[in-house]
Design a protein around this motif. Structure first.
Motif, short mmCIF file in Angstrom:
data_model
loop_
_atom_site.label_atom_id
_atom_site.label_comp_id
_atom_site.label_asym_id
_atom_site.label_seq_id
_atom_site.Cartn_x
_atom_site.Cartn_y
_atom_site.Cartn_z
N GLU A 154 0.83 -1.19 0.00
CA GLU A 154 0.00 0.00 0.00
C GLU A 154 0.87 1.26 0.00
OE1 GLU A 154 -3.40 -2.22 2.71
OE2 GLU A 154 -2.29 -0.52 3.50
N TYR A 155 2.01 1.14 0.67
CA TYR A 155 2.88 2.30 0.82
C TYR A 155 3.57 2.66 -0.49
CZ TYR A 155 7.07 4.82 2.36
OH TYR A 155 8.08 5.73 2.51
N ILE A 156 4.02 1.65 -1.22
CA ILE A 156 4.85 1.92 -2.38
C ILE A 156 4.05 1.98 -3.67
CG2 ILE A 156 5.40 -0.46 -3.00
CD1 ILE A 156 7.94 2.42 -2.70
N SER A 157 2.89 1.33 -3.72
CA SER A 157 2.17 1.22 -4.98
C SER A 157 1.81 2.56 -5.62
CB SER A 157 0.90 0.38 -4.78
OG SER A 157 0.17 0.31 -5.98
N PRO A 158 1.22 3.53 -4.90
CA PRO A 158 0.91 4.81 -5.55
C PRO A 158 2.15 5.51 -6.07
CG PRO A 158 -0.26 4.60 -3.46
CD PRO A 158 0.73 3.49 -3.52
N VAL A 199 10.51 12.35 -3.91
CA VAL A 199 11.87 12.13 -3.42
C VAL A 199 11.86 11.63 -1.98
CG1 VAL A 199 14.08 13.23 -2.93
CG2 VAL A 199 12.84 13.83 -5.01
N ARG A 200 11.02 12.24 -1.16
CA ARG A 200 10.97 11.82 0.26
C ARG A 200 10.52 10.37 0.39
NH1 ARG A 200 6.93 11.80 3.95
NH2 ARG A 200 5.53 13.04 2.64
N LYS A 201 9.51 9.98 -0.36
CA LYS A 201 9.03 8.61 -0.28
C LYS A 201 10.09 7.62 -0.76
CE LYS A 201 4.83 9.02 1.33
NZ LYS A 201 4.45 8.41 2.62
N ILE A 202 10.77 7.97 -1.84
CA ILE A 202 11.83 7.09 -2.34
C ILE A 202 12.96 6.99 -1.32
CG2 ILE A 202 13.71 6.99 -4.01
CD1 ILE A 202 11.30 5.75 -5.13
N GLN A 203 13.32 8.13 -0.70
CA GLN A 203 14.37 8.10 0.32
C GLN A 203 13.99 7.18 1.47
OE1 GLN A 203 14.53 12.35 1.04
NE2 GLN A 203 16.55 12.52 0.10
N GLU A 204 12.74 7.29 1.94
CA GLU A 204 12.29 6.45 3.04
C GLU A 204 12.32 4.98 2.64
OE1 GLU A 204 8.42 7.91 3.88
OE2 GLU A 204 9.13 9.72 4.93
N ARG A 205 11.87 4.70 1.42
CA ARG A 205 11.82 3.31 0.98
C ARG A 205 13.21 2.74 0.75
NH1 ARG A 205 10.09 -0.78 2.21
NH2 ARG A 205 10.06 -2.47 0.72
N LYS A 238 18.58 7.47 11.33
CA LYS A 238 19.52 7.96 10.32
C LYS A 238 20.36 6.85 9.69
CE LYS A 238 20.02 12.66 12.15
NZ LYS A 238 20.96 13.70 12.60
N VAL A 239 20.27 5.64 10.26
CA VAL A 239 21.05 4.53 9.71
C VAL A 239 20.56 4.19 8.31
CG1 VAL A 239 21.30 2.02 9.89
CG2 VAL A 239 21.91 3.48 11.82
N TYR A 240 21.47 4.07 7.39
CA TYR A 240 21.25 3.83 5.96
C TYR A 240 20.55 4.98 5.26
CZ TYR A 240 22.86 -0.88 6.98
OH TYR A 240 23.63 -1.94 7.38
N PRO A 296 22.56 7.98 -0.44
CA PRO A 296 21.76 8.34 -1.62
C PRO A 296 21.95 9.78 -2.03
CG PRO A 296 20.37 8.13 0.33
CD PRO A 296 21.72 7.62 0.71
N ASP A 297 22.01 9.99 -3.33
CA ASP A 297 22.13 11.33 -3.89
C ASP A 297 20.78 11.71 -4.49
OD1 ASP A 297 22.98 13.72 -4.93
OD2 ASP A 297 23.95 12.83 -6.67
N LEU A 298 19.81 11.90 -3.61
CA LEU A 298 18.45 12.22 -4.05
C LEU A 298 17.96 13.48 -3.36
CD1 LEU A 298 16.89 8.65 -3.82
CD2 LEU A 298 17.68 9.80 -5.87
N ALA A 299 18.86 14.42 -3.15
CA ALA A 299 18.51 15.62 -2.40
C ALA A 299 17.36 16.36 -3.06
CB ALA A 299 19.72 16.54 -2.29
N ILE A 300 16.43 16.84 -2.23
CA ILE A 300 15.33 17.65 -2.74
C ILE A 300 15.87 19.04 -3.05
CG2 ILE A 300 13.08 18.64 -2.20
CD1 ILE A 300 12.58 16.30 -0.34
N THR A 301 15.90 19.39 -4.31
CA THR A 301 16.49 20.67 -4.69
C THR A 301 15.45 21.72 -4.98
OG1 THR A 301 16.57 19.89 -6.98
CG2 THR A 301 18.53 19.54 -5.64
N SER A 302 14.20 21.41 -4.70
CA SER A 302 13.16 22.38 -4.96
C SER A 302 12.04 22.20 -3.96
CB SER A 302 12.63 22.23 -6.39
OG SER A 302 12.20 20.90 -6.61
N SER A 303 11.20 23.20 -3.83
CA SER A 303 10.09 23.18 -2.89
C SER A 303 8.79 22.90 -3.63
CB SER A 303 10.00 24.54 -2.20
OG SER A 303 9.63 25.54 -3.14
N PRO A 304 7.69 22.63 -2.90
CA PRO A 304 6.41 22.40 -3.58
C PRO A 304 6.00 23.53 -4.51
CG PRO A 304 6.27 21.72 -1.29
CD PRO A 304 7.60 22.40 -1.45
#
Length: 909
Positions: free
Chosen positions: A345-349, A369-375, A613-615, A644-652
């Motif tokens: 359910e978390y990853i499907s959308p 980006v945040r969801k991918i970072q968490e996953r 913060k681990v991983y 990971p190099d997935l920094a959020i470089t922009s705002s909503p």
């Protein structure tokens, strides 16, 4: 009080119907004596309590104390301003977090009894009526209450004395007719030849002000044929957790809840499993399947290779199950993800968005980006804790007919099960939490008995299930074929005799309701398991030490650490339904012994697995000199991990005009959406704070998400001034616009409510670049790079030779100059980050240069795409301007012709 209650009476004569209910309760701070406005309200969906008491006069709330509080008077009745008095009534489903259900008029005694020695059940079993069900149904039925342990004068099981019959009930296991099973949730019930079961169900049941029950239920064909077929349910008293009606026949309107059906899931072993195995069990193979370490290394390498690509990570992080498994009877079976099914359910959308976003419109959106970072972080953690190994998981069911295999000359100790979804043969089985190595065994699967045509289950005798500490009220067990991991099976065969661990009878709690509630909050499972992990890693679990009196132990006893801790884990697990106490003094004595023997932090990964913060920021800590198996797994994973190099470089705000641009702004809809957005922001922020303060517990975040997701239907029902309703697309547009007005957050609400509309909009968005995009560099500016000055991007060429049309990955970002203190200065500029696929010196995305404002309309912040790059201008040996082309819109020959004879800007546009 219930905020949304719907009763659908299907048939008046049989009093048959369904109920849906969403209850929203405020939280009272029992210490401060005020409503707690800093936490979100508690949201309960489809609970029996909400279904039975939906009216304002049946008002409930949650009283909250700290998990560390020991003063029972904190749970005394209270009277909020402008309100009636609330009194402690039941445990909530979060009592171990210090949360209890209070009510203006107590209802608990009606189900759990009014005698003083029965009040403990309101705390221990109070959560039953708080369980969220997939569906709630009710019907007037005739049923039989029996004793599943009863035997007749010949010693044969005969649960029903009145009818001198055995319905094959079991411990917390009932039987139902075909019409009841279908009504409960299996849909069109199919009768299979020579079977008593199709799909077992975990249920909740209640007769108002009479009794409450829980457990599992399966089909029994005799209910359709015997006694005139007038009885739909046979329920043993072991299912009834409070007041118990007399043995025999009854007729009542019964409210029934489907919690879940038997199903095949995928589950992970954890460090508690691997701690008992030698490291050689991870490195050996049967030649058919690779060793665990080889497969783990391959998974780590694959995950590490995509550390900076949203699309690549999304592909890797999909919830992918093995669609064809030779161990399954049905190799294409639908397998549910683990972690209480939340993983899928978390990853499907998220995956759906990324797959349809072929033009990279949202790939750098803060939410994505945040969801991918968490996953990504979770995936690394799973590899470290479970070595990339996955087991199947199915529900336990009782079957005493299998006792035949222990008698009549059958080999002693033969452990037989019936797991009809899996082919016959030998399987590794285990359960969590593991008390000792004896909780990992090898059982033989035989398709026999009443469950042979069932699904989603393991059937075994109660004695055999108790050998793993399992009950049949909905417990799951894990299994995998021994041929899949033969080295693990060989190690299990060499395990010594396990400690004797007793499952004590349930014990009544002593004291008044408030004292019982206070004493019920502490669960020592984690403490005992952690101590066992530390002892096993140090190879001292066989040491004998003096265990001081504590719990019900009255004298000091000299015991092996493994014997003491295994029993304490069993007691702690059972503490949710019994008052049998842990020996806290003994746990403290073991802690002191281990600290003195090997230090206080001999296995730092134990804390690392819980470090948020681990991983994400750094690898899991591990002792470089450690020799235990879990440390070896962590070391292997750490050797491949990349930050990971997935920094959020922009705002909503940057994405406000990415979607729904053709929908005009509607002031009425936007105003309503803004009100919901502010409420959501307040509640989700409080839920995140709760998570941080409660060891990563995400239950409050799920509650808030469920609450706001449920608002969709109400939003769609809002009428326009002309009496008609707004379309879902216009609501999605309004929420998109208001959720992207702030620099903070990730605009998650719009994705929560309107995911289908977002995906539909993305699928019709065309973003091909029909011309060129010009990028330039400023070699004389601080914190910026001239184009091509990084020689690692240039292979072995000199920068002056320039770019010659190589295909590179690009992403559009905001760039802003910063002063020496890191503070932004000047105006933001649109820029390009670039990843060179074959660079030898520079890896990942690096800033390339700025987009000429003349061409900025072709791009939008957050886009990621593959582009071909050509040099346009060179100054003093440094590339200062380049062309980027969309390879989907121009051939290489057309691009090269463009570079040789570039048109003016007007023509380029």
């Amino acid at each position: 009080m219930a905020s949304d209650w719907n009763n659908n009476l299907i048939d008046v004569d049989s009093v048959t119907g369904t109920v849906t209910v969403i209850s929203t309760w405020s939280v009272w701070d029992c210490k401060k004596k005020e409503w707690n406005k800093t936490v979100p309200p508690v949201v309960l969906r489809n609970t029996m309590l909400g279904a039975l008491y939906p009216k304002p006069e049946d008002r409930f709330c949650i009283g909250e104390i700290s998990k560390e509080d020991t003063n029972p008077n904190l749970l005394a009745p209270f009277t909020p301003p402008d309100s009636k008095k609330f009194s402690l009534d039941l445990a909530s489903n979060s009592r171990t977090h210090g949360r209890f259900t209070f009510n203006m008029e107590e209802v608990g005694q009606g189900y759990y009894g009014s005698a003083q020695n029965e009040q403990w059940k309101r705390i221990i079993y109070g959560s039953i009526v708080h369980t969220g069900c997939k569906q709630l149904v009710y019907r007037r039925i005739k049923y039989i209450v029996v004793d599943d342990t009863r035997r007749n004068e010949k010693g044969q099981l005969q649960d029903d004395k009145l009818h001198q019959w055995h319905w094959n009930t079991g411990d917390s296991h009932a039987k139902g007719s075909s019409r009841l099973m279908s009504f409960l949730g299996t849909g069109q019930f199919e009768l299979n030849e020579d079977t008593e079961l199709d799909t077992p169900i975990q249920f909740r049941m209640v007769v108002r002000d009479s009794w409450v029950g829980k457990g599992t239920i399966a089909y029994n064909s005799h209910l359709d044929t015997m006694l005139g077929g007038e009885y739909d349910l046979v329920i043993p008293v072991s299912c009834l957790k409070g007041k118990k009606p007399a043995f025999g026949v009854h007729e009542d309107v019964v409210l029934m809840g489907l919690v879940f059906e038997g199903e095949e899931r995928v589950a992970k072993p954890g460090w508690m499993f691997f701690q008992w195995f030698p490291k050689t069990a991870l490195t050996r193979s049967n030649g058919i399947y690779p060793p665990i370490t080889t497969a783990l290394r391959s998974k780590c390498e694959k995950l590490a290779s995509a550390y900076n690509s949203i699309k690549d990570l999304a592909e890797i992080l999909k919830v992918s199950q093995e669609k064809k498994d030779e161990d399954l009877v049905n190799p294409n079976a639908d397998i549910i993800g683990n972690e209480e099914q939340s993983e899928a359910e978390y990853i499907s959308p998220l995956i759906r968005i990324i797959e349809v976003d072929v033009h990279g419109v949202l790939l750098l959106h803060p939410y994505i980006v945040r969801k991918i970072q968490e996953r990504l972080q979770l995936q690394w953690l799973v590899l470290a804790t479970a070595a990339g190994v996955r087991f199947y998981s199915v529900m336990c069911q009782p079957d005493e007919t299998l006792d035949f295999y222990y008698k009549d000359g059958a080999p002693d100790g033969r452990k037989v099960m019936c797991a009809p979804d899996f082919k016959p043969g030998f399987y590794i089985v285990f359960c969590n939490p593991m008390r000792h190595w004896g909780d990992c065994q090898i059982w033989e699967n035989i398709h026999t008995g009443p469950y042979k045509n069932g699904t989603g289950l393991i059937a075994a005798t109660r004695k055999q299930l108790l050998g793993l500490g399992r009950d049949t009220d909905g417990d799951f067990m894990q299994l995998i074929s021994v041929k899949r991991f033969p080295a693990l099976a060989s190690a299990i065969a060499e395990f010594g005799k396990p400690p004797d661990t007793e499952k004590f009878p349930k014990m009544a709690l002593q004291g008044n309701m408030r004292q019982i509630a206070i004493n019920s909050m502490n669960n020592n499972t984690g403490i005992a398991a952690s101590l066992l992990g530390r002892a096993a890693a140090a190879n001292i679990e066989q040491h004998f030490i003096d265990i001081p009196p504590g719990g019900l132990q009255t004298q000091t006893q000299n015991m092996r650490i493994i014997d003491f801790l295994s029993q304490q884990i069993q007691i702690a697990v059972d503490s949710l339904k019994s008052a049998y106490p842990n020996n806290v003094n003994g746990l403290n004595a073991v802690t002191k012994y281990i600290d003195e023997a090997v230090g206080k932090d001999n296995i730092p990964w134990l804390k690392g697995f819980k470090d948020k913060k681990v991983y994400a920021e750094y690898p899991c800590p591990v002792n470089p000199d450690a020799t235990d198996t879990v440390s070896a797994i962590v070391k292997l994973v750490n050797s491949h991990w990349k930050k990971p190099d997935l920094a959020i470089t922009s705002s909503p705000v940057s994405f406000k005009f990415s979607l729904f641009k053709l929908y005009p702004e509607n002031e009425i809809q936007q105003q309503m959406a803004n009100e919901v957005r502010f409420d959501y922001a307040k509640q989700i922020n409080a839920a995140i704070e709760w998570k941080e303060a409660n060891n990563g517990d995400t239950s409050k975040i799920k509650e808030v998400s469920a609450l706001f997701k449920s608002k969709r239907d109400g939003i769609l029902a809002i009428q326009r001034p002309d009496g008609k309703t707004y379309s879902a697309e216009t609501w999605a547009a309004a929420y998109w616009q208001v959720c992207h007005t702030s620099e903070a957050g990730s605009a998650g609400l719009v994705f929560l409510l309107w995911i289908d509309e977002i995906i539909a909009e993305l699928s019709t968005t065309t973003r091909e670049i029909r011309g060129v995009v010009v990028v330039y560099g400023l070699a004389n500016k601080t914190n910026s790079y001239p184009l091509g000055c990084k020689s690692g991007w240039m292979f072995d060429r000199q920068p002056s030779e320039g770019w010659g049309g190589i295909l590179v990955k690009t992403r559009v970002v905001w760039w802003q100059e910063k002063d020496a203190s890191g503070n932004p200065i000047g105006l933001k500029k649109m820029g390009i980050d670039m990843l060179h696929p074959t660079a030898k010196k520079i890896t990942g995305y690096n800033f390339l240069g700025f987009v000429d404002p003349y061409y900025a309309s072709k791009l939008q912040i957050g886009e990621t795409r593959d582009m071909r790059i050509y040099t346009h201008k060179v100054k003093n040996g440094i590339i200062t301007e380049a062309f980027l082309f969309d390879p989907n819109m121009m051939t290489v020959a057309e691009m090269e012709d463009f570079v040789r004879n570039p048109p003016n800007k007007k023509e380029q546009k």
